[in-house]
Design an enzyme around this catalytic site. Structure first.
Site, PDB file in Angstrom:
ATOM      1  N   ASP A 279       0.824  -1.210   0.000  1.00  0.00           N
ATOM      2  CA  ASP A 279       0.000   0.000   0.000  1.00  0.00           C
ATOM      3  C   ASP A 279       0.862   1.264   0.000  1.00  0.00           C
ATOM      4  O   ASP A 279       2.044   1.229   0.336  1.00  0.00           O
ATOM      5  CB  ASP A 279      -0.871   0.058   1.270  1.00  0.00           C
ATOM      6  CG  ASP A 279      -1.981  -0.986   1.253  1.00  0.00           C
ATOM      7  OD1 ASP A 279      -1.972  -1.858   0.349  1.00  0.00           O
ATOM      8  OD2 ASP A 279      -2.838  -0.928   2.158  1.00  0.00           O
ATOM      9  N   HIS A 434       4.042  -2.083   3.091  1.00  0.00           N
ATOM     10  CA  HIS A 434       4.112  -0.742   2.492  1.00  0.00           C
ATOM     11  C   HIS A 434       5.441  -0.589   1.770  1.00  0.00           C
ATOM     12  O   HIS A 434       6.494  -0.620   2.409  1.00  0.00           O
ATOM     13  CB  HIS A 434       3.948   0.324   3.579  1.00  0.00           C
ATOM     14  CG  HIS A 434       2.629   0.267   4.278  1.00  0.00           C
ATOM     15  ND1 HIS A 434       2.348  -0.631   5.288  1.00  0.00           N
ATOM     16  CD2 HIS A 434       1.471   0.969   4.071  1.00  0.00           C
ATOM     17  CE1 HIS A 434       1.094  -0.474   5.690  1.00  0.00           C
ATOM     18  NE2 HIS A 434       0.531   0.487   4.965  1.00  0.00           N
TER      19      HIS A 434
HETATM   20 ZN   LIG Z   1      -2.689   3.044   3.324  1.00  0.00          ZN
END
Ligand SMILES: [Zn+2]
Length: 474
Positions: A279, A434
């Site tokens: 993400d 991430h």
């Molecule tokens: Zn996010």
């Protein structure tokens, strides 16, 4: 002959007569002066001298004794060493009587020598003695450091000082051989430990003994560390210093082996699938992540935001990864303000992805996940959005494994172990990561190696594959 005897006899008589006259008591009064107390007094310097005075008695013929006044002459300075004479004098008629008292003020206290650095000095062989300083103080003379005589022998330094009264002080500093033997560190267990990839490293222990100080195990410091997920050879150094700065040390080599390939059959799949999802990118590390994924032929899923690296989605799509969307701005208070606001934002990132990949994305993930409570001020928004995105043809995904790289984990090892722990025995693991975190990208290679060696398959999320939804809280 008789004449000579007679002459001698006459001479003797004459001498006797002269003596009798010479020694006969003087005419007039007799005076006797007598000091009170001792005639000879020794006084330690600093004590107080108290004048006791004297008594004079006069008599004449058969008269009664008569006490007469006495004059005292001379003083005693008890603050100054010396010999003082005190004279007592009395007069009666024509007679004068005199007596003396001798007072000696003495200093019998010896000076005191102070040695800086203590009485013992340790010297390593071949090193010269270095004077740490000394001083001498006397109760009478004050500071007499300058008069200290210093004499060095093989095993001592002798300091001698004499005060002005001849009192002598001697101080000795012992010169002791310094300890030059280092403590010995002994390792328990093997000096070379071989670990399978991912195995824990339990420290087998150690002991340390010093020739002077005995057991110094508690002071041993261990430097170096072992990263159980990174194959390689690690050196652990165990060291300890004694009071003389002699350092003893030992080293242990810890080898972390390459991961073992999974046994045939298992390597073809344990039937379990891991979906790596990233993400908040693309970011500065995304290209490196794509390189790693490519090298291991693993496909992942990206939920992107509108960053300055957004063009990277082109490469991701071309290399077979799934590109989903996450909102353009990721600003919670804006996107969850209303359905309109949310979709306006979503449309912005949808267009960007379409621009770079040529395909309109169908996968999406809510910032904070569908279970987020950050949106709570807008009651029910998540419930509504979850239904609406599906209506609009999107498939949303949450996750069931959190690498914790957005909070908690800050090293590749932590990310890796969180993933391994999170995957556990799940048949489908949707792993939240991430790619804007450098340490996450560092961990990916190890996650892939671990996963493959255990027979997991890596795959991209698809609209018709298994879903992964949280419980919606708003
Ligand atoms: Zn996010």
């Amino acid at each position: 002959m008789k004449k000579i005897v007679f002459a001698v006899a006459v001479l003797c008589i004459a001498v006797a007569i002269v003596l009798v006259f010479a020694l006969r008591p003087a005419s007039g009064p007799v005076l006797r002066v007598e000091p009170a107390g001792e005639r000879d007094i020794v006084l330690e310097y600093g004590q107080t001298y108290e004048e006791a005075g004297a008594e004079a008695v006069a008599w004449e013929g058969l008269s009664k004794d008569r006490i007469v006044p006495v004059e005292t002459e001379g003083t005693v300075d008890a603050q100054k060493v010396g010999t003082y004479m005190v004279r007592y004098r009395a007069r009666y008629k024509d007679s004068v009587g005199t007596a003396y008292r001798r007072v000696r003020v003495v200093d019998t206290q010896a000076p005191v020598i102070q040695l800086s650095g203590g009485q013992d000095q340790y010297i390593r062989p071949g090193e010269p003695f270095v004077e740490e300083g000394y001083s001498a103080a006397d109760n009478y003379d004050g500071d007499i450091t300058a008069q200290v005589q210093v004499k060095q022998t093989d095993d001592a330094v002798i300091y001698t000082v004499t005060d002005s009264s001849g009192n002598v002080s001697v101080a000795t500093r012992r010169l002791l051989p310094a300890d030059t033997v280092a403590p010995v560190v002994t390792l328990k267990g093997d000096k070379r430990v071989v670990l399978a990839w991912g195995d824990g490293y339990p420290e087998p222990g150690f002991t340390a003994v010093d020739n002077c100080e005995g057991d110094v195990t508690s002071r041993v410091k261990v430097s170096g560390s072992v990263s159980i997920y990174r194959p390689g050879t690690y050196t652990l150094t165990y060291s300890v210093a004694d009071a003389f700065g002699n350092v003893g040390s030992a080293t242990r080599e810890v080898v972390v082996k390459e991961w073992e390939p999974a046994p045939e059959g298992e390597a073809n799949g344990n039937g379990k699938v891991i979906y790596l999802t990233f993400d908040d990118g693309p970011g500065p590390h995304t290209d490196r992540l794509l390189d790693i994924l490519k090298a291991h032929d693993v496909k992942a899923t990206f939920f992107v935001v509108d960053t300055k690296y957004i063009s990277t989605v082109k490469r991701a799509a071309e290399e077979g990864h799934a590109v989903g969307i996450h909102t353009a701005t990721h600003v919670f208070k804006d996107i969850y303000a209303s359905e309109e606001a949310y979709f306006a934002d979503l449309e912005q990132i949808r267009k960007q992805v379409e621009t770079y990949t040529g395909t309109s994305p169908v996968l999406m993930r809510f910032p904070g996940g569908s279970s987020n409570t950050i949106s709570k001020s807008n009651k029910g928004i998540m419930t509504r959005l979850a239904a609406l995105v599906e209506e609009k043809g999107y498939t949303y995904f949450d996750w069931n494994v959190d690498s914790k790289d957005a909070g908690g984990a800050t090293t590749p090892e932590e990310v890796l172990s969180n993933v391994i722990e999170g995957v556990g025995n799940k048949s489908h693991s949707v792993v939240l990561m991430h790619d804007i975190k450098s340490y996450t990208v560092d961990a990916v290679e190890w996650i892939i190696r671990w996963g493959k060696s255990c027979g997991y398959t890596f795959a991209v999320l698809t609209p018709d594959g298994p879903t992964c939804h949280h419980v919606i809280n708003n």
